[in-house]
Design an enzyme around this catalytic site. Structure first.
Site, PDB file in Angstrom:
ATOM      1  NE  ARG A 223      -4.119  -1.651   0.463  1.00 44.65           N
ATOM      2  CZ  ARG A 223      -4.354  -2.571  -0.372  1.00 44.65           C
ATOM      3  NH1 ARG A 223      -3.592  -2.692  -1.638  1.00 44.65           N
ATOM      4  NH2 ARG A 223      -5.238  -3.323  -0.359  1.00 44.65           N
ATOM      5  CG  HIS A 271      -3.894  -0.428  -6.427  1.00 49.35           C
ATOM      6  ND1 HIS A 271      -4.097   0.131  -5.110  1.00 49.35           N
ATOM      7  CD2 HIS A 271      -4.083  -1.580  -6.334  1.00 49.35           C
ATOM      8  CE1 HIS A 271      -4.345  -0.723  -4.270  1.00 49.35           C
ATOM      9  NE2 HIS A 271      -4.252  -1.803  -5.000  1.00 49.35           N
TER      10      HIS A 271
END
Ligand code: NDP
Ligand code: OXD
Length: 308
Positions: A223, A271
């Site tokens: 993340r 992502h």
């Protein structure tokens, strides 16, 4: 038995068809179809609103439609609601492909060649055998272990780090904070695959990045919150680090003026390292609901106090 689904509409259509065909006893429902919120026992969602959660008084289990659960506001989720992350082959296969591609990109110096190409320089770099390249994975869970398994046939010198101790054939395993420095000092390529928790936020910072050997490279597929961006930029500029491949940032998308966009030694992807695959995820969810119905442990149930 009712499952409320509140995520991507296209995936929802595929899930509905699979539930109707393979689990007709579980009513699959979207918020528009919900007439009695109290009848909802299961919720499959990415980031449900606090208002929705407050209406679901009979909710027993929140199933994340992704592998991560850091997007949930735990404070808004009643203590008795169980939380389950998604474990399904599509996510794992996607991550394995991305991580292997990223490791090979770094191992074969493709970031240097991209820079050289832009400068019209024909500049071969001596080949290093894979056995001389040390690749370390932070996080030895579902994804970290799959990535290590896929890297093994290339012959890299593999290591891993996790909270509890693991034994994995062909991988030097380290555990806990005390062993983090020795793990980092043996990583020419570091892959971050820990979940984002209170303990791991900012884990890729000046202190830890400085423990990597000079010239090491970073792959962050965890993340954005794991990385202290300013520290990465300093280490790249000081040439302590040679490159970074980043699939995740904070925030996402990255702001227009962010220095990562144009940094020659950063490869950025939006992502996409892996994505939940609709068909296999629906089947994984049905299998987990069946486990719950028959009193077995569900795959991927989160220990809420631990944060993952
Ligand atoms: P798991 O829960 O299966 O594994 C987590 C691993 O991290 C475990 O080995 C755990 O240790 C370790 N860990 C957790 N906290 C710490 C800590 N404080 N110190 C050391 N180790 C720690 O997760 P997954 O492998 O399924 O997923 C990992 C993450 O990957 C997700 O949370 C998500 O953030 C990210 N992800 C990113 C995607 C992308 O497209 N970029 C897609 C999917 C996931 P232990 O084994 O001891 O419990
Ligand atoms: C996930 C992700 O957690 O895509 O599944 O990041």
């Amino acid at each position: 038995m009712t499952l409320l689904y509140t995520s991507d509409a296209e995936r929802g259509r595929i899930w509905r068809a699979i539930f109707e065909a393979e689990a007709p006893d579980i009513a699959f429902m979207t918020p528009e179809e919900m007439s009695d919120p109290a009848a909802i026992r299961y919720l499959a969602a990415w980031d449900p609103s606090a208002e929705l959660l407050a209406r679901l008084s009979g909710l027993e289990i929140l199933f994340s439609v992704g592998a991560g659960i850091d997007q949930f506001d735990m404070g808004k989720l009643p203590r008795h609601v169980r939380l389950v992350r998604m474990i399904e082959p599509g996510i794992t296969e996607g991550m394995v492909e991305y991580a292997c591609g990223a490791v090979l990109t770094l191992h074969r110096n493709l970031i240097d060649y991209r820079i050289a190409q832009r400068e019209h320089r024909w500049a071969p770099i001596k080949l290093l055998p894979a056995s001389a390249r040390r690749v370390g994975v932070m996080g030895l869970g579902q994804l970290g272990q799959a990535v290590l398994g896929a890297l093994r046939p290339f012959g890299f010198a593999l290591s891993g780090w996790s909270r509890s101790r693991h034994v994995i054939e062909g991988v030097t395993c380290h555990a806990g904070e005390a062993e983090l420095p020795v793990f980092l000092s043996g990583c020419d390529i570091l892959i971050c695959l820990v979940p984002l928790t209170a303990e791991t936020r900012g884990i890729l910072c000046r202190k830890t990045l400085s423990q990597l050997p000079r010239g090491a490279a970073l792959i962050n597929v965890g993340r954005g919150g794991h990385l202290v961006e300013h520290d990465l930029l300093s280490f790249l500029d000081e040439e302590h680090l040679s490159a970074a491949i980043l699939d995740v940032t904070e925030p996402e998308p990255l702001p227009e003026q962010h220095p990562f966009w144009d940094h020659p030694r950063i490869l950025l992807t939006p992502h996409i390292a892996s994505m939940t695959r609709a068909d296999s995820a629906a089947r994984a969810l049905i299998a987990n609901i069946r486990r719950h119905q028959t009193g077995q442990a569900m795959e991927g149930e989160v220990t809420r106090d631990r944060g993952y």
